[in-house]
Design a protein around this motif. Structure first.
Motif, short mmCIF file in Angstrom:
data_model
loop_
_atom_site.label_atom_id
_atom_site.label_comp_id
_atom_site.label_asym_id
_atom_site.label_seq_id
_atom_site.Cartn_x
_atom_site.Cartn_y
_atom_site.Cartn_z
N ASP A 105 54.10 60.58 8.52
CA ASP A 105 53.84 59.54 9.52
C ASP A 105 52.47 59.74 10.14
OD1 ASP A 105 54.47 59.13 12.87
OD2 ASP A 105 54.49 57.44 11.50
N GLN A 106 51.72 58.65 10.24
CA GLN A 106 50.37 58.71 10.82
C GLN A 106 50.34 58.43 12.31
OE1 GLN A 106 47.35 57.12 7.52
NE2 GLN A 106 48.93 55.61 7.99
N GLY A 107 51.46 58.02 12.87
CA GLY A 107 51.47 57.59 14.25
C GLY A 107 51.69 58.73 15.23
N VAL A 108 51.98 58.33 16.44
CA VAL A 108 52.21 59.30 17.51
C VAL A 108 53.58 59.95 17.31
CG1 VAL A 108 52.50 59.59 20.00
CG2 VAL A 108 50.76 58.00 19.11
N TRP A 109 53.63 61.25 17.45
CA TRP A 109 54.88 61.98 17.27
C TRP A 109 55.74 61.87 18.52
CZ3 TRP A 109 57.79 66.15 19.08
CH2 TRP A 109 58.70 66.71 18.17
N ASN A 110 56.96 61.47 18.30
CA ASN A 110 57.95 61.41 19.37
C ASN A 110 59.26 61.86 18.74
OD1 ASN A 110 60.35 59.76 20.53
ND2 ASN A 110 58.85 59.82 22.19
N ALA A 111 59.83 62.90 19.28
CA ALA A 111 60.98 63.54 18.62
C ALA A 111 62.07 62.54 18.26
CB ALA A 111 61.52 64.65 19.50
N VAL A 112 62.44 61.72 19.22
CA VAL A 112 63.55 60.79 18.98
C VAL A 112 63.15 59.72 17.96
CG1 VAL A 112 65.06 59.08 20.02
CG2 VAL A 112 64.56 61.21 21.23
N ARG A 113 61.95 59.19 18.09
CA ARG A 113 61.51 58.15 17.16
C ARG A 113 61.35 58.69 15.75
NH1 ARG A 113 56.48 55.01 19.32
NH2 ARG A 113 56.96 53.79 17.46
N MET A 114 61.07 59.97 15.62
CA MET A 114 60.89 60.55 14.29
C MET A 114 62.20 60.68 13.53
SD MET A 114 57.66 60.90 14.23
CE MET A 114 57.30 61.88 12.78
N THR A 115 63.32 60.37 14.17
CA THR A 115 64.61 60.42 13.47
C THR A 115 64.89 59.13 12.71
OG1 THR A 115 65.89 59.55 15.33
CG2 THR A 115 65.52 61.93 15.28
N VAL A 116 64.01 58.15 12.86
CA VAL A 116 64.22 56.84 12.26
C VAL A 116 63.36 56.69 11.01
CG1 VAL A 116 64.07 54.36 12.64
CG2 VAL A 116 64.72 55.89 14.53
#
Length: 125
Positions: free
Chosen positions: A97-108
């Motif tokens: 992923d090239q975007g901003v890392w967010n723990a919860v969003r990275m589960t999608v």
């Protein structure tokens, strides 16, 4: 491109280390996630790691047993899987992923821009 490898057959309680090799882009610009899929089910989040490797996040089902890491000098991320259980049997995929890392969003799954082909892990009881 991303390519996952290192899967195989292991007995319950055993260990495996999966690797995710990147080519054709700057690996250090990507956050990495590992997912897995059992036939007939949706792809399931396993673990994610930031670009620098400084932060990680795990699914509850693997926390304490699996460890995600990366070596940007080698353009490779890893998933060390210990104390494997039969329910860990699945095809494992890595994603970038090239975007901003967010723990919860990275589960999608839709958060990720790049996906590798999977590697099969089979845990026998």
């Amino acid at each position: 491109q991303l390519q996952a490898y290192g899967g195989g057959l292991v007995q319950a309680g055993g260990s495996l280390r999966l690797s995710c090799a990147a080519s054709g882009r700057t690996f250090s610009s990507l956050s990495v996630g590992w997912f897995r899929r059992v036939p007939g089910k949706e792809r399931e989040f396993v673990a994610t790691i930031t670009r620098s490797g400084g932060m990680t996040y795990y699914a509850g089902s693997v926390k304490g047993r699996f460890t995600i890491s990366r070596d940007n000098a080698k353009n490779t991320a890893y998933l060390q899987m210990n104390t494997l259980k039969p329910e860990d049997t699945a095809v494992y995929y890595c994603a970038g992923d090239q975007g901003v890392w967010n723990a919860v969003r990275m589960t999608v799954t839709s958060k990720y821009d790049y996906w590798g082909q999977g590697t099969l892990v089979t845990v026998s009881s």
